[in-house]
Design a protein around this motif. Structure first.
Motif, PDB file in Angstrom:
ATOM      1  N   GLU A  89       0.867  -1.176   0.000  1.00 50.85           N
ATOM      2  CA  GLU A  89       0.000   0.000   0.000  1.00 50.85           C
ATOM      3  C   GLU A  89       0.904   1.227   0.000  1.00 50.85           C
ATOM      4  O   GLU A  89       1.983   1.218   0.591  1.00 50.85           O
ATOM      5  N   TYR A  90       0.462   2.270  -0.694  1.00 51.44           N
ATOM      6  CA  TYR A  90       1.251   3.499  -0.802  1.00 51.44           C
ATOM      7  C   TYR A  90       0.331   4.654  -1.142  1.00 51.44           C
ATOM      8  O   TYR A  90      -0.807   4.448  -1.567  1.00 51.44           O
ATOM      9  N   THR A  96      -5.893   7.561  -1.654  1.00 47.37           N
ATOM     10  CA  THR A  96      -4.972   6.838  -0.775  1.00 47.37           C
ATOM     11  C   THR A  96      -4.135   7.780   0.093  1.00 47.37           C
ATOM     12  O   THR A  96      -3.147   7.362   0.690  1.00 47.37           O
ATOM     13  N   VAL A  99      -2.920   6.771   3.794  1.00 41.56           N
ATOM     14  CA  VAL A  99      -2.053   5.631   4.084  1.00 41.56           C
ATOM     15  C   VAL A  99      -0.958   6.090   5.050  1.00 41.56           C
ATOM     16  O   VAL A  99      -0.297   7.095   4.821  1.00 41.56           O
ATOM     17  N   CYS A 124       6.377   2.730   0.825  1.00 42.40           N
ATOM     18  CA  CYS A 124       5.205   1.852   0.857  1.00 42.40           C
ATOM     19  C   CYS A 124       5.215   0.978   2.104  1.00 42.40           C
ATOM     20  O   CYS A 124       6.231   0.868   2.784  1.00 42.40           O
ATOM     21  N   ASN A 125       4.063   0.374   2.393  1.00 44.56           N
ATOM     22  CA  ASN A 125       3.907  -0.641   3.438  1.00 44.56           C
ATOM     23  C   ASN A 125       3.664  -1.983   2.771  1.00 44.56           C
ATOM     24  O   ASN A 125       3.028  -2.056   1.720  1.00 44.56           O
ATOM     25  N   CYS A 127       1.666  -5.485   2.765  1.00 40.93           N
ATOM     26  CA  CYS A 127       0.363  -5.968   3.231  1.00 40.93           C
ATOM     27  C   CYS A 127       0.556  -7.361   3.825  1.00 40.93           C
ATOM     28  O   CYS A 127       0.437  -8.375   3.137  1.00 40.93           O
TER      29      CYS A 127
END
Length: 135
Positions: A89-90, A96, A99, A124-125, A127
């Protein structure tokens, strides 16, 4: 990398398969200090999933962690035909914008030897979730 809030038993992990015929291996690293710690992994599950989607995989054995212990969950994932099999996710647009990239420590590696911080270097993360029960 996660931090235990109490004495916990790690029981399962959840992740997205981004395509069909995805294979996975899941590992736990107790007492995480830095990326060198990721070599001290314990395999807790492995298998294949037929379709794309979100999966929760129960560990073959529960792993105990102590209060305030940092630990890691490693997902080795292979999806045929996929260049980027790990869901992330970003912040991409207005939808978004909320986030939160400051909520954890995620690392990614192509071969499992050299690890890169995803929040810092890729913005980013990963998931990836871990499920536990209080001991």
């Amino acid at each position: 990398v996660y931090k235990a809030e109490s004495a916990e038993l790690l029981q399962a992990a959840g992740f997205y398969a981004t395509g069909k015929e995805t294979s996975y291996e899941l590992f736990i690293v107790k007492d995480f200090k830095d990326t060198d710690s990721l070599e001290e992994r314990i395999k807790v599950a492995e298998g294949n999933v037929a379709n794309a989607g979100y999966y929760t995989i129960k560990f073959d054995k529960e792993i105990q962690v102590e209060p305030n212990e940092e630990f890691a969950v490693i997902l080795h994932i292979t999806t045929p035909g996929s260049v980027h099999p790990m869901a992330i996710e970003y912040v991409a647009d207005e939808m978004t914008a909320n986030v939160d990239l400051t909520d954890g420590k995620g690392y990614i590696s192509i071969g499992g030897a050299r690890w890169e911080n995803t929040e810092k270097n890729q913005k980013c993360n990963l998931c990836l979730k871990v499920y536990s029960a209080c001991k």
